[in-house]
Design an enzyme around this catalytic site. Structure first.
Site, mmCIF file in Angstrom:
data_model
loop_
_atom_site.group_PDB
_atom_site.id
_atom_site.type_symbol
_atom_site.label_atom_id
_atom_site.label_comp_id
_atom_site.label_asym_id
_atom_site.label_seq_id
_atom_site.Cartn_x
_atom_site.Cartn_y
_atom_site.Cartn_z
ATOM 1 N N SER A 44 1.214 -1.727 0.373
ATOM 2 C CA SER A 44 0.102 0.068 0.141
ATOM 3 C C SER A 44 0.761 0.812 -0.148
ATOM 4 O O SER A 44 0.431 2.046 -0.148
ATOM 5 C CB SER A 44 -0.753 0.361 1.510
ATOM 6 O OG SER A 44 0.095 -0.452 2.328
ATOM 7 N N HIS A 45 2.393 0.877 0.162
ATOM 8 C CA HIS A 45 2.838 2.006 0.178
ATOM 9 C C HIS A 45 3.684 2.240 -1.052
ATOM 10 O O HIS A 45 5.199 2.897 -0.990
ATOM 11 C CB HIS A 45 3.822 2.956 1.343
ATOM 12 C CG HIS A 45 2.826 3.721 2.301
ATOM 13 N ND1 HIS A 45 1.988 2.205 3.105
ATOM 14 C CD2 HIS A 45 2.160 3.791 2.413
ATOM 15 C CE1 HIS A 45 1.240 3.216 3.875
ATOM 16 N NE2 HIS A 45 0.855 4.373 3.857
ATOM 17 N N ASP A 185 -5.285 0.770 2.614
ATOM 18 C CA ASP A 185 -5.165 -0.365 2.833
ATOM 19 C C ASP A 185 -7.369 -0.911 2.735
ATOM 20 O O ASP A 185 -7.813 -1.938 2.441
ATOM 21 C CB ASP A 185 -4.945 -1.399 4.127
ATOM 22 C CG ASP A 185 -4.108 -1.847 3.653
ATOM 23 O OD1 ASP A 185 -3.394 -2.157 3.023
ATOM 24 O OD2 ASP A 185 -3.161 -1.528 5.109
HETATM 25 P P1 NDP Z 1 -0.186 -3.518 10.106
HETATM 26 O O1 NDP Z 1 -1.241 -3.439 11.079
HETATM 27 O O2 NDP Z 1 -0.289 -4.391 9.374
HETATM 28 O O3 NDP Z 1 1.531 -3.658 11.355
HETATM 29 C C1 NDP Z 1 1.482 -2.687 12.252
HETATM 30 C C2 NDP Z 1 2.549 -3.525 12.698
HETATM 31 O O4 NDP Z 1 2.381 -4.687 13.506
HETATM 32 C C3 NDP Z 1 3.777 -3.483 11.834
HETATM 33 O O5 NDP Z 1 5.312 -3.170 11.894
HETATM 34 C C4 NDP Z 1 3.910 -5.125 11.415
HETATM 35 O O6 NDP Z 1 4.733 -5.722 11.673
HETATM 36 C C5 NDP Z 1 3.381 -5.285 13.425
HETATM 37 N N1 NDP Z 1 2.558 -6.812 13.484
HETATM 38 C C6 NDP Z 1 1.273 -6.909 11.997
HETATM 39 N N2 NDP Z 1 1.142 -8.399 12.962
HETATM 40 C C7 NDP Z 1 1.623 -9.257 13.881
HETATM 41 C C8 NDP Z 1 2.120 -10.248 15.009
HETATM 42 N N3 NDP Z 1 1.150 -11.189 14.300
HETATM 43 N N4 NDP Z 1 2.606 -9.800 15.457
HETATM 44 C C9 NDP Z 1 3.431 -8.552 16.041
HETATM 45 N N5 NDP Z 1 3.408 -7.616 15.228
HETATM 46 C C10 NDP Z 1 2.916 -7.815 14.379
HETATM 47 O O7 NDP Z 1 0.086 -1.674 9.849
HETATM 48 P P2 NDP Z 1 -1.121 -0.794 10.132
HETATM 49 O O8 NDP Z 1 -2.000 -0.914 8.462
HETATM 50 O O9 NDP Z 1 -1.091 0.026 11.391
HETATM 51 O O10 NDP Z 1 -0.558 0.348 9.117
HETATM 52 C C11 NDP Z 1 0.351 0.168 7.886
HETATM 53 C C12 NDP Z 1 1.642 1.066 7.120
HETATM 54 O O11 NDP Z 1 0.448 2.350 6.911
HETATM 55 C C13 NDP Z 1 2.609 1.539 8.033
HETATM 56 O O12 NDP Z 1 3.670 1.920 7.278
HETATM 57 C C14 NDP Z 1 2.172 3.154 8.638
HETATM 58 O O13 NDP Z 1 3.373 4.235 8.965
HETATM 59 C C15 NDP Z 1 1.540 3.340 7.279
HETATM 60 N N6 NDP Z 1 0.278 5.505 7.252
HETATM 61 C C16 NDP Z 1 1.277 5.756 6.477
HETATM 62 C C17 NDP Z 1 0.801 6.916 6.593
HETATM 63 C C18 NDP Z 1 0.966 8.653 6.060
HETATM 64 O O14 NDP Z 1 0.213 9.443 6.217
HETATM 65 N N7 NDP Z 1 1.590 8.753 5.963
HETATM 66 C C19 NDP Z 1 -1.037 7.213 7.576
HETATM 67 C C20 NDP Z 1 -0.966 5.786 8.158
HETATM 68 C C21 NDP Z 1 -0.492 4.967 7.748
HETATM 69 P P3 NDP Z 1 4.620 -6.233 9.828
HETATM 70 O O15 NDP Z 1 5.193 -5.186 9.038
HETATM 71 O O16 NDP Z 1 6.024 -7.375 10.126
HETATM 72 O O17 NDP Z 1 3.607 -7.668 9.898
#
Ligand code: NDP
Length: 328
Positions: A44-45, A185
């Site tokens: 998504s990025h 997402d």
């Molecule tokens: P996720 O919910 O997919 O993941 C959040 C974090 O939790 C990640 O570090 C992920 O690691 C970790 N994680 C996921 N599943 C597990 C698990 N089972 N056990 C342990 N850790 C886990 O991300 P979001 O949907 O919340 O965010 C997605 C992206 O969107 C982020 O990179 C965020 O910076 C970006 N974003 C950017 C914005 C902007 O304006 N610039 C605005 C909002 C979001 P892993 O990646 O290894 O799965």
């Protein structure tokens, strides 16, 4: 889906951005950001964002020739003037001075202003952890998320990222939106006709829904963890907005053009734990991380991304995205 090498992803990003008004330095920095996202499986990025970057350039909402300036405004405080450009180049220019200040002072912080941040936050905290520092970053977005109990969009999806240094330049890192899932997402689920997880948002009448399209069509997203996530979203508004002299999400909307990156700020902090804990902090941290790594069913945040990174591509990119990029 098409299979692209990471070099192909980078070249496609760079050439498309240059064709649409970015100078070489900005195009390269944004393309590095998108390529890192594709490499780590953060679709998504990755290239998914390229049409919006281009729209921002074409509609004059983002400055493709921005020349970000890093200014030291206090012994351990930097301010970056982003000149309405994409965040990638501003962050690359922040890296060395922020690391140097953190090593000197033990802690250093930076307010990045007048930037268009449209990406994940882990690249900036990981660039600090690679150098043995703790990294922390927050940024606000556009008003998509209702405060707990409310039905009106006020907060951004407001991500927060943290990275902790490990041995040999590796790191632990989490990077998470304050919303249940990121806006991108929700868009991908709506595009592909897949339901979003329960609790993601409300439709325009305030009813809970798993239809991403209904959330996008006048509905709101919700913070993770009810009022606790809502409080974190609020903190991020204050830290990435009022605290560094930048806008809140609802203020960013006033100048935003739909579908384009939006103006805003980012708060980035680096801490040198060798100053607070002495040289043994990495080994001590490893003891905790090893317990989680060895626990049945548990994993460290960032482990999925780092496993994708280790594979090093090629990556699958949707035909729909490639068609949209070809038209640019
Ligand atoms: P996720 O919910 O997919 O993941 C959040 C974090 O939790 C990640 O570090 C992920 O690691 C970790 N994680 C996921 N599943 C597990 C698990 N089972 N056990 C342990 N850790 C886990 O991300 P979001 O949907 O919340 O965010 C997605 C992206 O969107 C982020 O990179 C965020 O910076 C970006 N974003 C950017 C914005 C902007 O304006 N610039 C605005 C909002 C979001 P892993 O990646 O290894 O799965």
């Amino acid at each position: 889906m098409a299979l692209l090498s990471l070099d192909d992803v980078y070249s496609l990003g760079e050439s498309t951005l240059i064709s649409n008004g970015c100078n070489a330095e900005n195009a390269a920095a944004v393309s590095r950001t998108m390529t890192a996202a594709e490499r780590d499986g953060s679709q998504s990025h990755g290239l998914f964002r390229l049409p919006a970057y281009v729209k921002g350039l074409r509609e004059g909402n983002a400055n493709g020739t921005a020349d970000p300036v890093v200014e030291q405004i206090a012994p351990s405080v930097l301010k970056v003037h982003g000149q309405e450009g994409f965040a990638s180049l501003a962050l690359e220019r922040t890296k060395d001075p922020l690391i140097a200040l953190a090593r000197e002072q033990g802690i250093a912080m930076c307010g990045l202003t007048r930037i268009r941040h449209f990406a994940a936050l882990w690249p900036e905290v990981e660039m600090l952890a690679e150098q043995g520092l703790v990294g922390f970053a927050v940024t606000a977005a556009l008003p998509y998320v209702a405060p707990a109990g409310g039905r009106e969009a006020l907060f951004g999806t407001n991500p927060m990222a943290f990275a902790w240094p490990r041995e040999n330049g590796t790191m632990l890192a989490f990077d998470q939106a304050a919303s249940v899932i990121a806006r991108g997402d929700v868009m991908i689920h709506a595009r592909d006709g897949h339901p979003v997880p329960e609790g993601t948002g409300l439709d325009k009448d305030g009813n809970p829904t798993t239809d991403g399209a209904a959330i996008l069509d006048g509905g709101v997203q919700l913070a993770f963890g009810g009022y606790k996530g809502s409080a974190i979203a609020l903190m991020i508004e204050l830290m990435a907005g009022a605290m560094i002299g930048e806008v809140f999400s609802y203020e960013a909307k006033e100048t935003a053009i739909p579908g384009c990156p939006f103006n805003g700020g980012e708060f980035l902090m680096a801490i040198d734990p060798s100053k607070t804990a002495g040289a043994g902090f990495i080994a001590h941290g490893e003891e905790l991380l090893a317990i989680i790594e060895n626990m049945n069913g548990a994993r460290l945040p960032g482990a999925r991304r780092h496993a994708n990174r280790a594979r090093g591509g090629p990556v699958e990119v949707s035909d729909k995205i490639l068609e949209a990029i070809a038209a640019l």
